[in-house]
Every structure is written in C-alpha cells, then in structure tokens.
Design a protein around this motif. Structure first.
Motif, PDB file in Angstrom:
ATOM      1  N   MET A  10       0.834  -1.203   0.000  1.00  0.00           N
ATOM      2  CA  MET A  10       0.000   0.000   0.000  1.00  0.00           C
ATOM      3  C   MET A  10       0.870   1.256   0.000  1.00  0.00           C
ATOM      4  O   MET A  10       0.606   2.224  -0.731  1.00  0.00           O
ATOM      5  CB  MET A  10      -0.934  -0.014   1.214  1.00  0.00           C
ATOM      6  CG  MET A  10      -1.992   1.081   1.187  1.00  0.00           C
ATOM      7  SD  MET A  10      -3.134   0.991   2.596  1.00  0.00           S
ATOM      8  CE  MET A  10      -3.974  -0.558   2.278  1.00  0.00           C
ATOM      9  N   LEU A  25      -8.053   2.519  -2.547  1.00  0.00           N
ATOM     10  CA  LEU A  25      -7.273   1.518  -1.819  1.00  0.00           C
ATOM     11  C   LEU A  25      -8.133   0.317  -1.422  1.00  0.00           C
ATOM     12  O   LEU A  25      -7.655  -0.825  -1.430  1.00  0.00           O
ATOM     13  CB  LEU A  25      -6.642   2.157  -0.580  1.00  0.00           C
ATOM     14  CG  LEU A  25      -5.562   3.215  -0.866  1.00  0.00           C
ATOM     15  CD1 LEU A  25      -5.141   3.923   0.420  1.00  0.00           C
ATOM     16  CD2 LEU A  25      -4.351   2.587  -1.544  1.00  0.00           C
ATOM     17  N   VAL A  36      -8.202  -0.100   5.711  1.00  0.00           N
ATOM     18  CA  VAL A  36      -7.376   0.871   4.981  1.00  0.00           C
ATOM     19  C   VAL A  36      -6.944   2.003   5.902  1.00  0.00           C
ATOM     20  O   VAL A  36      -5.766   2.403   5.919  1.00  0.00           O
ATOM     21  CB  VAL A  36      -8.133   1.429   3.763  1.00  0.00           C
ATOM     22  CG1 VAL A  36      -7.427   2.670   3.211  1.00  0.00           C
ATOM     23  CG2 VAL A  36      -8.264   0.378   2.680  1.00  0.00           C
TER      24      VAL A  36
END
Length: 253
Positions: A10, A25, A36
């Motif tokens: 990420m 995301l 997230v």
C-alpha cells in the motif's frame, strides 16, 4: 496477503501516485475502509506517507514549510506580474483583504499608488509599508505574530475577521490540487483563510505556477470555492487546460 506485506504494498502504491483515495485503496487491496484507515495510520507513523482526509499522498517538498527568506527567492518576477494584475481588479471605495505572504507583499507598490480603498491584512510587514499611503485606510486584527513570517494568528485575529465582509479577498496558498483542492503547510492560518473566502464577494487565489499539482498538509477549501486563480505564464498549458475543464477560472499573466 498478510498485514505487513499489504501495508508495504500500500505504501509503495501511494508513493507511485500523487494522491490515492480510501475508496481506491479498498478496491485495490480488497479490504474494508476501516482496514485501509488503520494501515494508513501505520504508514503515517512510519513517515512513509502523508494521511489526508479521504485518502493519502506521498511525502513531498510541500510537507516542509519554507522559511520566509527561501520563499522570497522563488519565482519573484512571476509574483510581481501576478500582483500587478491582481491590483488592477481593485476599484475605489472597495474593502479588500490581503492575505499574508511573500506573493501578497508584491502588491505593496501598487497599493501605495491607490486612493480611497480599505485594506485589511493579517501581515504586519504589508501593513507597515502600505500605511505610508495617507489616502487609504489600513486595518489589522489583533493577536500574536508568527516569528519569522510576519503573520498575525490566534483566536483574537479569527474573531476580528469573523465579523468582516470584503469586496475582494486575495488569498495566498501553498498547494493546489485537482482532487484535494487548496492547502497549506501551517495549520495556524487555515481558519483565517477559510473565513475570508466565506466573507468576500469575490475570492482570488494569487499563486505562482509551482503551487499547482501539489498537496500540502492542511486543506483550506475545494477548488470551486475560489472565483479566480491568478498565476504566471510559466504554468504549463496542459496543466492549465486540465483545471479549466473542471470549470476553474484561471488567468495566466
């Protein structure tokens, strides 16, 4: 995918892009919004990314607030042109707000030649120079001064400006982004800028071309809250066209 691997991926994904939303995301990593946000907080604590409302961005130069002397040396000729054009918008008997900053101070020579206007500013450097013109009224809010930046800040300044309405607010900004809007590096100035944007008949951003397509830490307003962006001819035409397609009024000088 284990948590540490997901977080690393990420972080790499965010740093490969300028700005990534939480929704993007979620779709990319097939996890919940809550997951997230937890991962982003870990990346933020690691210093890997900058977390923003609704998403995150990669760390960049705008993260650090430049010293006043550094700002003075950047794009000075462009700032002069911007402020000369901005000054031409001012008419007699108007009240204007002139924001703090090294771009705004380039309006001083033009203001010193005007008559019958009222200038409100939160910058003591600007106020000290334009008050020499006996034909205009100059007002400043009370409060504390940020050392090295000449900016008046604090609750007293905010309260004073909360009761003010002006014809034109000339606002300085550190970063302008299509998604995140207008942002600055210093949280002390956010509310004052927001107040003057809300309390003006016309709001004008004065910003050199380097401020575009960048994001700073603290969001001031969305792009559509601004009536006019004045920047230099140095701004690349394709960038200007992208903003204009969003309905943004932009003038290159």
């Amino acid at each position: 995918m284990i948590r540490d691997e997901r977080i690393n991926r990420m972080g790499a994904y965010i740093n490969a892009h300028q700005y990534v939303s939480v929704e993007e995301l979620v779709s990319k990593f097939h996890v919940s919004k809550a997951t997230v946000r937890r991962d982003l907080e870990i990346l933020h604590q690691q210093g890997a990314v900058c977390v923003l409302r609704g998403g995150a961005r990669k760390k960049g130069d705008v993260e650090r607030e430049l010293m006043y002397t550094e700002k003075l040396e950047r794009n000075q000729a462009e700032k002069v042109r911007i402020c000369q054009f901005a000054s031409g918008m001012i008419q007699e008997n108007q009240t204007i707000f002139l924001d703090t900053g090294v771009t705004a101070r380039e309006m001083i020579p033009c203001l010193c030649e005007m008559r019958n206007i009222h200038v409100v500013t939160d910058d003591v450097w600007i106020a000290a120079h334009i008050v020499q013109n006996m034909d205009i009224k100059v007002s400043v809010p009370g409060g504390n001064i940020r050392r090295g930046f000449y900016t008046i800040k604090g609750s007293r300044a905010e309260q004073y400006l909360a009761d003010l309405y002006v014809d034109i607010a000339f606002v300085s900004i550190d970063a302008i982004d299509m998604d995140f809007g207008c942002s600055i590096t210093n949280n002390d100035e956010v509310l004052i800028k927001q107040q003057m944007i809300a309390h003006s008949q016309k709001t004008v951003i004065i910003a050199d071309h380097s401020k575009f397509d960048t994001v700073a830490s603290w969001r001031v307003c969305p792009l559509d809250a601004i009536d006019l962006f004045i920047t230099g001819k140095e701004l690349e035409e394709d960038i200007a066209e992208h903003y204009e397609k969003l309905g943004i009024t932009l003038k290159k000088v």
